[in-house]
Motif scaffolding. Structure first.
Motif, PDB file in Angstrom:
ATOM      1  N   ILE A 140      15.484 -21.634 -36.980  1.00 28.65           N
ATOM      2  CA  ILE A 140      14.985 -20.926 -38.164  1.00 28.65           C
ATOM      3  C   ILE A 140      15.275 -21.729 -39.418  1.00 28.65           C
ATOM      4  O   ILE A 140      14.409 -21.901 -40.294  1.00 28.65           O
ATOM      5  CB  ILE A 140      15.631 -19.523 -38.270  1.00 28.65           C
ATOM      6  N   GLU A 144      12.423 -23.234 -41.956  1.00 26.41           N
ATOM      7  CA  GLU A 144      12.393 -22.890 -43.378  1.00 26.41           C
ATOM      8  C   GLU A 144      12.500 -24.135 -44.246  1.00 26.41           C
ATOM      9  O   GLU A 144      11.855 -24.238 -45.299  1.00 26.41           O
ATOM     10  CB  GLU A 144      13.524 -21.913 -43.688  1.00 26.41           C
ATOM     11  N   ARG A 179      14.118 -13.043 -34.698  1.00 26.01           N
ATOM     12  CA  ARG A 179      14.039 -13.661 -36.022  1.00 26.01           C
ATOM     13  C   ARG A 179      13.381 -15.038 -35.944  1.00 26.01           C
ATOM     14  O   ARG A 179      12.621 -15.423 -36.836  1.00 26.01           O
ATOM     15  CB  ARG A 179      15.433 -13.799 -36.624  1.00 26.01           C
ATOM     16  N   SER A 180      13.659 -15.771 -34.880  1.00 23.60           N
ATOM     17  CA  SER A 180      13.047 -17.089 -34.729  1.00 23.60           C
ATOM     18  C   SER A 180      11.544 -16.969 -34.490  1.00 23.60           C
ATOM     19  O   SER A 180      10.744 -17.731 -35.059  1.00 23.60           O
ATOM     20  CB  SER A 180      13.709 -17.837 -33.565  1.00 23.60           C
ATOM     21  N   ALA A 183      10.019 -16.152 -37.745  1.00 21.80           N
ATOM     22  CA  ALA A 183       9.963 -17.325 -38.619  1.00 21.80           C
ATOM     23  C   ALA A 183       8.776 -18.210 -38.268  1.00 21.80           C
ATOM     24  O   ALA A 183       8.101 -18.751 -39.162  1.00 21.80           O
ATOM     25  CB  ALA A 183      11.266 -18.116 -38.504  1.00 21.80           C
ATOM     26  N   LEU A 187       5.432 -18.995 -40.975  1.00 19.67           N
ATOM     27  CA  LEU A 187       5.413 -20.338 -41.553  1.00 19.67           C
ATOM     28  C   LEU A 187       4.148 -20.591 -42.367  1.00 19.67           C
ATOM     29  O   LEU A 187       3.042 -20.300 -41.914  1.00 19.67           O
ATOM     30  CB  LEU A 187       5.498 -21.391 -40.443  1.00 19.67           C
TER      31      LEU A 187
END
Length: 315
Positions: A140, A144, A179-180, A183, A187
């Protein structure tokens, strides 16, 4: 050193015969050289015949081959200027997931992937490619970072699944995977994922929810391992071959079902027989997808990704 799978035993026996003849040949016996050439042609023909009709379970075996190239091999063979980045800035470093800045041709990318290891020591170090929560939180962080710098993300997926140990659950394994995955979907830069070996369960999708998903010809991708499905459905792992067929784990099945976007051909006999050619083909395929995604705006990339995954399974 060659390593043969169970279904390759006839080929192994023929290759052993060829090696015996080579050891006895002194370079002057034309009859032996002719026999070696004939046997070599027969070996290649047997290899081509065998790999043209692999069952899903046999493809699973190929995907797990101990000599199949892994993340570190593709870094050396397909990418340049790799700068590894570690740690999740929360708990610690997880060597099952590797990542960092790299170049694919003239393209700067953020490269992330699973690493299984290639001998006892490295397999233990990398936990056989089974990541813990800190591995997904590292992914993650790197995604980011890529978004901030405007770099496309490339992921190489090769895991039997996320680590199932109690310490991983204590540190929030399910939340980290979710959460990954989130993410990936959020993106604002292009993302291309490639299944290069095993794509197992949430451990795979956590870094594979991309704009484009590719698979090597003999890789597999599934919600659970064939052995796990067999244990649940038949109360025994002995039905793994039947489970592999029922689950449609192969690249060919998944491409037909529109779960993946493309298949990258492997050299005859699988990626482990020619890692260099495999890496070159994979680099070309990923490069084409990145170039096609480059003109899209951030909003269009997010929308395309959302539409892509919502369409899976629709009639």
């Amino acid at each position: 050193m060659k390593s043969y799978l169970d279904f390759e035993k006839p080929i192994a026996e023929l290759d052993a015969r060829i090696e015996e003849l080579r050891k006895t040949a002194d370079g002057s016996d034309l009859d032996i050289e002719t026999e070696i050439a004939k046997l070599s042609d027969k070996s290649q023909a047997m290899l081509a015949s065998s790999y043209s009709k692999l069952t899903p379970w046999q493809k699973t075996q190929v995907a797990r081959h101990p000599l199949r190239p892994h993340f570190v091999d593709y870094v050396k063979l397909a990418f340049t200027d790799f700068v590894p980045l570690g740690g999740d800035r929360l708990y610690g470093e997880d060597s099952a997931i590797q990542g960092g800045f790299a170049r694919l041709g003239d393209r700067r990318v953020m490269l992330i992937g699973h690493e299984k290891g290639n001998d006892t020591a490295t397999r233990i170090k990398h936990n056989f490619g089974m990541a813990k929560p800190e591995g997904y939180r590292k992914a993650i962080r790197l995604m980011e970072m890529a978004s901030r710098f405007g770099l496309p993300v490339v992921t190489l997926v090769d895991t039997a699944g996320a680590f199932p140990g109690i310490e991983a659950e204590e540190r929030g394994q399910a939340e980290a995977i979710a959460r990954s995955t989130e993410a990936c979907l959020a993106l604002g830069v292009p993302m291309v994922a490639a299944i290069v070996g095993e794509g197992g369960s949430g451990g795979a999708i956590a870094i594979a929810a991309a704009n484009k998903v590719l698979m090597l010809e003999h890789s597999v991708y599934s919600v659970i391992s064939p052995e796990g499905a067999s244990s649940i459905l038949w109360r025994t792992p002995e039905k793994a071959a039947d489970a592999a067929t029922a689950m449609k784990v192969t690249a060919q099945d998944l491409h037909e079902l529109n779960v993946i976007d493309g298949i990258v051909a492997e050299p005859l006999g699988g990626a482990h027989r020619d890692p260099e050619a495999t890496a070159a083909a994979l680099a070309r395929a990923i490069g084409r997808e990145l170039d096609a995604l480059r003109p899209l705006s951030s909003a269009a990339l997010v929308r395309q990704r959302e539409d892509r995954f919502l369409a899976i399974g629709s009639l």
